[in-house]
Design an enzyme around this catalytic site. Structure first.
Site, mmCIF file in Angstrom:
data_model
loop_
_atom_site.group_PDB
_atom_site.id
_atom_site.type_symbol
_atom_site.label_atom_id
_atom_site.label_comp_id
_atom_site.label_asym_id
_atom_site.label_seq_id
_atom_site.Cartn_x
_atom_site.Cartn_y
_atom_site.Cartn_z
ATOM 1 N N PHE A 161 46.231 46.042 40.230
ATOM 2 C CA PHE A 161 47.469 45.273 40.245
ATOM 3 C C PHE A 161 47.725 44.477 38.966
ATOM 4 O O PHE A 161 48.765 43.859 38.834
ATOM 5 C CB PHE A 161 47.576 44.377 41.491
ATOM 6 C CG PHE A 161 46.407 43.416 41.684
ATOM 7 C CD1 PHE A 161 46.260 42.289 40.904
ATOM 8 C CD2 PHE A 161 45.485 43.653 42.693
ATOM 9 C CE1 PHE A 161 45.216 41.408 41.104
ATOM 10 C CE2 PHE A 161 44.424 42.776 42.905
ATOM 11 C CZ PHE A 161 44.289 41.654 42.111
ATOM 12 N N ARG A 201 35.428 37.704 42.100
ATOM 13 C CA ARG A 201 36.156 36.501 41.698
ATOM 14 C C ARG A 201 35.234 35.313 41.515
ATOM 15 O O ARG A 201 35.615 34.321 40.901
ATOM 16 C CB ARG A 201 37.267 36.186 42.678
ATOM 17 C CG ARG A 201 36.811 36.103 44.087
ATOM 18 C CD ARG A 201 37.934 35.722 44.976
ATOM 19 N NE ARG A 201 38.328 34.347 44.717
ATOM 20 C CZ ARG A 201 39.301 33.748 45.329
ATOM 21 N NH1 ARG A 201 40.020 34.414 46.198
ATOM 22 N NH2 ARG A 201 39.582 32.488 45.082
ATOM 23 N N ARG A 221 38.165 41.699 45.575
ATOM 24 C CA ARG A 221 38.848 41.659 44.277
ATOM 25 C C ARG A 221 37.839 41.924 43.170
ATOM 26 O O ARG A 221 36.766 41.315 43.151
ATOM 27 C CB ARG A 221 39.481 40.277 44.078
ATOM 28 C CG ARG A 221 40.253 40.161 42.788
ATOM 29 C CD ARG A 221 40.946 38.826 42.717
ATOM 30 N NE ARG A 221 41.856 38.717 41.608
ATOM 31 C CZ ARG A 221 42.794 37.793 41.527
ATOM 32 N NH1 ARG A 221 42.945 36.915 42.494
ATOM 33 N NH2 ARG A 221 43.584 37.733 40.493
ATOM 34 N N LYS A 250 49.476 43.455 49.953
ATOM 35 C CA LYS A 250 48.288 42.602 49.798
ATOM 36 C C LYS A 250 47.138 43.300 50.527
ATOM 37 O O LYS A 250 47.098 43.343 51.751
ATOM 38 C CB LYS A 250 48.519 41.202 50.371
ATOM 39 C CG LYS A 250 47.351 40.265 50.099
ATOM 40 C CD LYS A 250 47.621 38.856 50.608
ATOM 41 C CE LYS A 250 46.594 37.844 50.114
ATOM 42 N NZ LYS A 250 45.218 38.155 50.411
ATOM 43 N N ARG A 302 46.085 28.359 40.589
ATOM 44 C CA ARG A 302 46.837 28.765 41.770
ATOM 45 C C ARG A 302 48.245 28.216 41.591
ATOM 46 O O ARG A 302 48.430 27.035 41.347
ATOM 47 C CB ARG A 302 46.185 28.158 43.025
ATOM 48 C CG ARG A 302 46.741 28.701 44.338
ATOM 49 C CD ARG A 302 46.117 27.991 45.525
ATOM 50 N NE ARG A 302 44.726 28.332 45.793
ATOM 51 C CZ ARG A 302 44.310 29.471 46.354
ATOM 52 N NH1 ARG A 302 45.185 30.386 46.721
ATOM 53 N NH2 ARG A 302 43.027 29.692 46.576
HETATM 54 P P1 ATP Z 1 42.929 35.175 50.687
HETATM 55 O O1 ATP Z 1 41.988 34.480 51.619
HETATM 56 O O2 ATP Z 1 44.319 35.332 51.179
HETATM 57 O O3 ATP Z 1 42.368 36.413 50.067
HETATM 58 P P2 ATP Z 1 42.349 33.802 48.332
HETATM 59 O O4 ATP Z 1 42.247 32.327 48.211
HETATM 60 O O5 ATP Z 1 41.088 34.599 48.357
HETATM 61 O O6 ATP Z 1 43.191 34.145 49.575
HETATM 62 P P3 ATP Z 1 44.763 34.201 46.944
HETATM 63 O O7 ATP Z 1 45.077 34.146 45.520
HETATM 64 O O8 ATP Z 1 45.306 33.128 47.775
HETATM 65 O O9 ATP Z 1 43.206 34.350 47.141
HETATM 66 O O10 ATP Z 1 45.251 35.594 47.518
HETATM 67 C C1 ATP Z 1 45.243 36.630 46.651
HETATM 68 C C2 ATP Z 1 44.073 37.535 46.910
HETATM 69 O O11 ATP Z 1 44.591 38.684 47.506
HETATM 70 C C3 ATP Z 1 43.482 37.963 45.610
HETATM 71 O O12 ATP Z 1 42.380 37.167 45.258
HETATM 72 C C4 ATP Z 1 43.118 39.425 45.832
HETATM 73 O O13 ATP Z 1 41.774 39.513 46.243
HETATM 74 C C5 ATP Z 1 43.955 39.847 47.002
HETATM 75 N N1 ATP Z 1 45.000 40.843 46.705
HETATM 76 C C6 ATP Z 1 45.250 41.928 47.466
HETATM 77 N N2 ATP Z 1 46.282 42.621 46.996
HETATM 78 C C7 ATP Z 1 46.733 41.984 45.891
HETATM 79 C C8 ATP Z 1 47.782 42.225 44.984
HETATM 80 N N3 ATP Z 1 48.598 43.262 45.119
HETATM 81 N N4 ATP Z 1 47.941 41.351 43.954
HETATM 82 C C9 ATP Z 1 47.122 40.297 43.813
HETATM 83 N N5 ATP Z 1 46.118 40.005 44.662
HETATM 84 C C10 ATP Z 1 45.918 40.842 45.703
#
Ligand code: ATP
Length: 599
Positions: A342, A272, A256, A251, A422
């Protein structure tokens, strides 16, 4: 259609608190709009001429709009400026002054929607030396023909303050009730999630019915709402939930990006929250395109600051320099970035969003060749894990490589790319989880308290809220006064200015009353010692204890503004409750309700 009628509907929606009522009013509006104008009305209701991913702006600062109001209303500029400072809303100023003016003026042309759209397009397009004058003249012309409500919304639209309070979920409720049935709602939602173009979905539904909506497809250039992950407390919990076997990926902690690579050479990159980051990552875009050699694709990855000489990932702060608006070329040079791909959502005419993850990953790896000599593109590190030991080993490796933790991904047949959702097909586990409280919270600012002592003259603390997608409202979870440095406190008023609200916004549920209210717009990352039952906060009200909500104890700002998230994407009240449950049985009550008081 007259713009006055539309403004009347906007006003009704804005004065309503409940999502059901809002949807009913919007449904009435949608039925009364000619099909060909429906998309425009929907875009206007959120202050835009285009779908939400289109970054064009009107480019009118408050000052310019206030000048137009002063000249049309015939009121001294100083008085107009004072009113704007008092209300924080040029729309409210225009409404009051145009109402007074209208009592005296007898004649003006009624404003049609067509006329408004044409004039707004002219304002948007005006560029060059005289552009400011040109924009002001066009707005003045519109205001001259406006009634008070029309003036309110026109000024809010051009200053980027148009928030009538109806989110995408409410608009889709309204669409399904106006042109389809409740059962059809998932298909409408999918069409929206794969195009991010509510106007297109609405006009297709109104014009061609559900059959037309079914034919709406993924296409290069229209961003797809991102899929998101759930979280669990431990790696063994994840392995169990995944049925003992799944993929693990690093991760990465970066930005993103969804890259849309078209045949004709263009690459568009979206964050995003659908901001266009194409210029910010143009070097990455070029590399992606060079590898595709004339094919079309939509791929997703995390852009991370990366040292090409050592091959090491750099801290998150480095990549944020790439979010600048100006002078991108120097940031591109100063901060080398690599995208770790990814996912693959579309390739060469084929939609991959409904294809299971293992196939999408295999396709991704076949499309971009690793040994390409380009430093800017790589795959996310990935492995298949089938034991708790293997899970731990991969997690440790990821953290040692300066990543945040791991993303576990389901290998099941149903492991499609769930746009905009989600769910447990992806589960995240971060190194922070080993600390006291699981994960950070991304909360919306809904109020501010004036500072005292050292903080006099700036905001000293903020009222923070989590989102409830069911009601479309934000519920307070804490008063945040810790973790700010002086430089951040100095920038806060400017950051929050355009979200100021005269009273409590109807989209906010709060018992605590701040000095200044805000429409949710700015999202901050917050940590806390834990979550307790709160007599004063409204998040998850009554879910754990009757007459009480849940609040964060000892909340602290991490220093990270989540400008990659819309307020609708912040932590949900459901997640706050989940966090509370994850803490286990405990008596976390806070009888005084002062657990979050700042220093
Ligand atoms: P966080 O604050 O943990 O980034 P979030 O609410 O922004 O959480 P989540 O879907 O909960 O988003 O966590 C996934 C996020 O992690 C994705 O939005 C992406 O930006 C990031 N990410 C990093 N590496 C990966 C991966 N290998 N696959 C998918 N998402 C990844």
């Amino acid at each position: 259609m007259r713009f006055e009628e539309i403004a009347g509907f906007f006003d009704r929606v804005e004065s309503t608190g409940g999502r059901l009522e809002m949807a009913a009013i919007l449904a009435e509006l949608f039925r009364s709009v000619p099909v060909g104008e429906l998309g425009a009305v929907i875009n206007l209701s959120s202050g835009r001429l285009h779908p939400e991913y289109d970054s064009r702006e009107f480019g009118m600062a408050d000052k310019l709009v206030l000048r137009a109001i002063s000249s049309v209303a015939g009121v001294d500029q100083k008085k107009v400026d004072e009113m704007a400072i008092a209300t924080g809303d040029p729309g409210a100023v225009a409404e009051t002054l145009i109402a007074k003016k209208k009592q005296m003026t007898l004649f003006s042309e009624p404003l049609t929607l067509e006329n408004v759209l044409r004039s707004l397009a002219e304002i948007e397009a005006a560029s060059g030396k005289d552009s400011q004058d040109k924009k002001m003249k066009i707005l003045s012309r519109l205001l001259h023909d406006s009634g008070p409500l029309e003036a309110r919304y026109l000024c809010r639209i051009v200053t980027g303050r148009m928030r009538v309070g109806a989110g995408a979920m409410t608009v889709m409720d309204a669409l399904s009730s106006a042109f389809a049935t409740r059962e059809d709602r998932p298909e409408i939602e999918r069409a929206y999630n794969i195009t991010c173009d509510m106007g297109l979905v609405a006009e297709t539904l109104a014009g061609e019915g559900l059959d037309g909506v079914r034919k709406i497809a993924v296409r290069v250039g229209s961003p797809i709402k991102v899929m998101l992950a759930e979280r669990l407390r431990s790696l063994p919990d994840i392995m169990e939930r995944m049925g003992g076997r799944c993929a693990f990926e690093y991760k990465y902690d970066g930005i993103r990006v969804q890259a849309h690579i078209s045949k004709d050479g263009g690459v568009r990159m979206y964050s995003r929250r659908l901001e266009d980051l194409s210029d910010n990552f143009s070097d990455v875009g070029e590399s992606l395109q060079a590898q595709l050699m004339g094919r079309e694709a939509i791929v997703e990855g995390e852009c991370v600051a990366f040292d090409p000489t050592t091959g090491q990932i750099q801290p998150f702060q480095n990549v944020t320099h790439r979010r600048r608006k100006n002078d991108m070329s120097s940031a591109i040079e100063a901060v080398p970035v690599r995208i770790f791909l990814f996912d693959l959502l579309y390739y060469d005419g084929n939609d991959y969003t409904m294809v299971p993850y293992p196939e999408r990953r295999a396709k991704l790896e076949s499309v971009f060749s690793k040994a390409d000599g380009f430093d800017r593109v790589g795959y996310s590190e990935q492995t298949i894990v089938d034991s708790p030991e293997g899970a731990q080993e991969f997690f440790d490796r990821s953290v040692a490589s300066r990543c945040e933790g791991i993303m576990a991904k389901s290998l099941a047949d149903e492991s499609i790319y769930k746009a905009g959702a989600r769910g447990f097909l992806w589960i995240k586990y971060k190194k922070d989880y080993t600390a006291a409280l699981v994960d950070t919270f991304d909360l919306a600012v809904v109020g501010a308290f004036y500072g005292m002592g050292k903080r006099a003259g700036v905001y000293g603390a903020l009222l923070m809220a989590a989102y409830d997608p069911d009601s479309g409202k934000w519920y307070t979870t804490c008063k945040l006064g810790t973790g700010f440095d002086d430089a951040f406190l100095a920038t806060l008023p400017g950051m929050l200015e355009s979200f100021k609200s005269e009273g409590k916004p109807s989209s906010v549920s709060a018992e605590m009353v701040p000095d200044v209210w805000f429409i949710p717009g700015v999202v901050l990352e917050v940590t806390a010692a834990d979550i307790s039952i709160s007599p004063i906060h409204t998040a998850a009200y009554g879910a754990v204890k009757e007459g009480a909500g849940l609040g964060l104890r000892f909340p602290r700002f991490t220093g990270r503004v989540r400008d990659d998230k819309d307020p609708e994407q912040c932590t949900t009240v459901g997640e706050v409750k989940e966090f509370y449950d994850l803490q286990g049985e405990r008596d976390g009550s806070d009888p005084d309700g002062d657990m979050d008081a700042d220093e």
